[in-house]
Design an enzyme around this catalytic site. Structure first.
Site, PDB file in Angstrom:
ATOM      1  N   LYS A  13       0.853  -1.206  -0.013  1.00 40.65           N
ATOM      2  CA  LYS A  13       0.033  -0.014  -0.012  1.00 40.65           C
ATOM      3  C   LYS A  13       0.768   1.380   0.079  1.00 40.65           C
ATOM      4  O   LYS A  13       0.591   2.038  -0.729  1.00 40.65           O
ATOM      5  CB  LYS A  13      -0.971   0.021   1.249  1.00 40.65           C
ATOM      6  CG  LYS A  13      -1.905  -1.088   1.330  1.00 40.65           C
ATOM      7  CD  LYS A  13      -2.804  -0.991   2.423  1.00 40.65           C
ATOM      8  CE  LYS A  13      -2.254  -1.137   3.799  1.00 40.65           C
ATOM      9  NZ  LYS A  13      -1.718  -2.406   4.209  1.00 40.65           N
ATOM     10  N   ARG A  88      -8.868   0.926   9.809  1.00 43.64           N
ATOM     11  CA  ARG A  88      -8.402  -0.571  10.176  1.00 43.64           C
ATOM     12  C   ARG A  88      -9.420  -1.382  10.871  1.00 43.64           C
ATOM     13  O   ARG A  88      -9.315  -2.523  11.342  1.00 43.64           O
ATOM     14  CB  ARG A  88      -7.252  -0.545  10.880  1.00 43.64           C
ATOM     15  CG  ARG A  88      -5.897  -0.755   9.946  1.00 43.64           C
ATOM     16  CD  ARG A  88      -4.868  -0.487  10.895  1.00 43.64           C
ATOM     17  NE  ARG A  88      -3.536  -1.389  10.417  1.00 43.64           N
ATOM     18  CZ  ARG A  88      -2.458  -0.991  10.088  1.00 43.64           C
ATOM     19  NH1 ARG A  88      -2.339   0.385   9.551  1.00 43.64           N
ATOM     20  NH2 ARG A  88      -1.555  -1.546   9.725  1.00 43.64           N
ATOM     21  N   ARG A 122      11.394  -6.638   3.653  1.00 41.97           N
ATOM     22  CA  ARG A 122      11.240  -5.139   3.813  1.00 41.97           C
ATOM     23  C   ARG A 122      12.065  -4.303   4.487  1.00 41.97           C
ATOM     24  O   ARG A 122      12.394  -4.754   5.506  1.00 41.97           O
ATOM     25  CB  ARG A 122       9.905  -4.696   4.270  1.00 41.97           C
ATOM     26  CG  ARG A 122       9.729  -3.359   4.231  1.00 41.97           C
ATOM     27  CD  ARG A 122       8.058  -3.057   4.225  1.00 41.97           C
ATOM     28  NE  ARG A 122       7.523  -3.306   5.419  1.00 41.97           N
ATOM     29  CZ  ARG A 122       6.177  -2.772   5.613  1.00 41.97           C
ATOM     30  NH1 ARG A 122       5.642  -2.578   4.752  1.00 41.97           N
ATOM     31  NH2 ARG A 122       5.366  -3.200   6.832  1.00 41.97           N
ATOM     32  N   ARG A 155      11.690  -2.717  10.311  1.00 42.52           N
ATOM     33  CA  ARG A 155      10.796  -2.272  11.142  1.00 42.52           C
ATOM     34  C   ARG A 155      10.869  -3.317  12.386  1.00 42.52           C
ATOM     35  O   ARG A 155      10.637  -4.556  11.930  1.00 42.52           O
ATOM     36  CB  ARG A 155       9.455  -2.114  10.513  1.00 42.52           C
ATOM     37  CG  ARG A 155       9.497  -0.733   9.971  1.00 42.52           C
ATOM     38  CD  ARG A 155       8.179  -0.621   9.212  1.00 42.52           C
ATOM     39  NE  ARG A 155       7.014  -1.267   9.610  1.00 42.52           N
ATOM     40  CZ  ARG A 155       5.750  -0.907   9.195  1.00 42.52           C
ATOM     41  NH1 ARG A 155       5.548  -0.286   7.895  1.00 42.52           N
ATOM     42  NH2 ARG A 155       4.622  -1.265   9.953  1.00 42.52           N
ATOM     43  N   ARG A 166       0.271  -9.462  13.209  1.00 38.60           N
ATOM     44  CA  ARG A 166      -0.440  -8.405  12.596  1.00 38.60           C
ATOM     45  C   ARG A 166      -1.350  -9.049  11.418  1.00 38.60           C
ATOM     46  O   ARG A 166      -2.353  -8.289  11.119  1.00 38.60           O
ATOM     47  CB  ARG A 166       0.467  -7.692  11.736  1.00 38.60           C
ATOM     48  CG  ARG A 166       1.466  -6.696  12.674  1.00 38.60           C
ATOM     49  CD  ARG A 166       2.867  -6.375  12.034  1.00 38.60           C
ATOM     50  NE  ARG A 166       2.600  -5.261  10.960  1.00 38.60           N
ATOM     51  CZ  ARG A 166       3.478  -5.216   9.900  1.00 38.60           C
ATOM     52  NH1 ARG A 166       4.580  -5.711   9.923  1.00 38.60           N
ATOM     53  NH2 ARG A 166       3.293  -4.171   9.126  1.00 38.60           N
TER      54      ARG A 166
HETATM   55  P1  AMP Z   1       1.582   0.243   9.148  1.00 36.25           P
HETATM   56  O1  AMP Z   1       2.463   1.200   8.918  1.00 36.25           O
HETATM   57  O2  AMP Z   1       0.115   0.728   8.334  1.00 36.25           O
HETATM   58  O3  AMP Z   1       1.740  -1.146   8.878  1.00 36.25           O
HETATM   59  O4  AMP Z   1       1.184   0.463  10.765  1.00 36.25           O
HETATM   60  C1  AMP Z   1       2.031   0.003  11.660  1.00 36.25           C
HETATM   61  C2  AMP Z   1       1.279  -0.165  12.852  1.00 36.25           C
HETATM   62  O5  AMP Z   1       0.812   1.293  13.321  1.00 36.25           O
HETATM   63  C3  AMP Z   1       0.232  -0.930  12.934  1.00 36.25           C
HETATM   64  O6  AMP Z   1       0.511  -2.183  13.128  1.00 36.25           O
HETATM   65  C4  AMP Z   1      -0.483  -0.436  14.166  1.00 36.25           C
HETATM   66  O7  AMP Z   1       0.012  -0.767  15.472  1.00 36.25           O
HETATM   67  C5  AMP Z   1      -0.423   1.154  13.825  1.00 36.25           C
HETATM   68  N1  AMP Z   1      -1.644   1.528  13.136  1.00 36.25           N
HETATM   69  C6  AMP Z   1      -1.566   2.145  11.913  1.00 36.25           C
HETATM   70  N2  AMP Z   1      -2.657   2.556  11.586  1.00 36.25           N
HETATM   71  C7  AMP Z   1      -3.467   2.442  12.253  1.00 36.25           C
HETATM   72  C8  AMP Z   1      -5.149   2.404  12.528  1.00 36.25           C
HETATM   73  N3  AMP Z   1      -5.555   2.980  11.530  1.00 36.25           N
HETATM   74  N4  AMP Z   1      -5.620   1.745  13.651  1.00 36.25           N
HETATM   75  C9  AMP Z   1      -4.747   1.415  14.821  1.00 36.25           C
HETATM   76  N5  AMP Z   1      -3.584   1.015  14.742  1.00 36.25           N
HETATM   77  C10 AMP Z   1      -2.741   1.528  13.505  1.00 36.25           C
END
Ligand code: AMP
Length: 209
Positions: A13, A88, A122, A155, A166
């Site tokens: 994404k 989410r 990644r 990460r 996740r």
């Molecule tokens: P991402 O970079 O989108 O994979 O997000 C990394 C982490 O940030 C996720 O695993 C969550 O812990 C937190 N996070 C990001 N976006 C959200 C969201 N919309 N709601 C809740 N937690 C989020």
């Protein structure tokens, strides 16, 4: 155009949204990036969120909803935006739906095998956030960002234990959004199993239909 990119972690994404943002001239808004920036700057929001993020769990809805509502009020969003990683949960979708009309949701899919491969290979630039994959989007010099020369890192939540968590959380909390947006008639599917270029073209097509 107000776009949401939906799909499991690792589907690409962020990479697609960066290109789409350039092509359409609207901002790419990634809640994960915003939370990581807050954590790096040690703000209260970031410090509260970090333990959840590192474990692969979702940060509390109220925190993320407040953060995104503030961001969407900024001037650069007036002609549209691309949301990456938000909503989410159904609750997040309902809350944002009260204030903003989403025009299109693109659901990007690939097999679990592909997703796990992408996440575990990644690497991300510490400074500019550009996303690499050790096979498909390789940096010219190992461990160094082509764009800005900074160091690349893995990460914390791209490590095996957090990846598993996740994907579990995605299935339970986020996947129901596919039917939620399908029922609203604004969902389009895009195959995310090809190269980054192929994936981008398919998402662009889905957005334009
Ligand atoms: P991402 O970079 O989108 O994979 O997000 C990394 C982490 O940030 C996720 O695993 C969550 O812990 C937190 N996070 C990001 N976006 C959200 C969201 N919309 N709601 C809740 N937690 C989020």
């Amino acid at each position: 155009m107000n776009i949401v990119l939906l799909g499991p972690p690792g589907i690409g994404k962020g990479t697609v949204a960066t290109k789409l943002s350039k092509r359409l001239g609207i901002p790419h808004i990634a809640t994960g990036d915003m939370l990581r920036e807050n954590a790096a700057q040690k703000t209260k929001l970031g410090l509260d969120a970090k333990p959840y993020m590192d474990k692969g769990l979702l940060v509390l809805d109220e925190v993320v909803i407040k953060m995104i509502k503030e961001r969407l009020q900024k001037k650069d969003c007036k002609n549209g935006f691309i949301l990456d990683g938000f909503p989410r949960t159904i609750n997040q979708a309902e809350e944002i739906g009260k204030e903003i009309k989403i025009s299109k949701v693109v659901n990007i899919q690939a097999s679990d095998e592909i997703i796990i491969d992408r996440l575990s290979k990644r690497k991300v630039c510490k400074k500019c956030g550009f996303i690499y994959h050790l096979v498909h989007i390789k940096p010219k010099k190992e461990g160094i960002c082509d764009k800005c020369g900074s160091e690349l890192y893995q990460r914390e939540d791209d490590k095996p234990k957090a990846i598993k968590e996740r994907l579990k959380v995605y299935g339970k909390e986020t996947e129901p959004l596919i039917d939620y947006y399908k029922d609203k008639g604004i969902l389009a599917d895009a195959d995310g199993s090809g190269t980054p270029e192929e994936e981008f073209e398919l998402v662009l097509k889905a957005v334009s239909e």
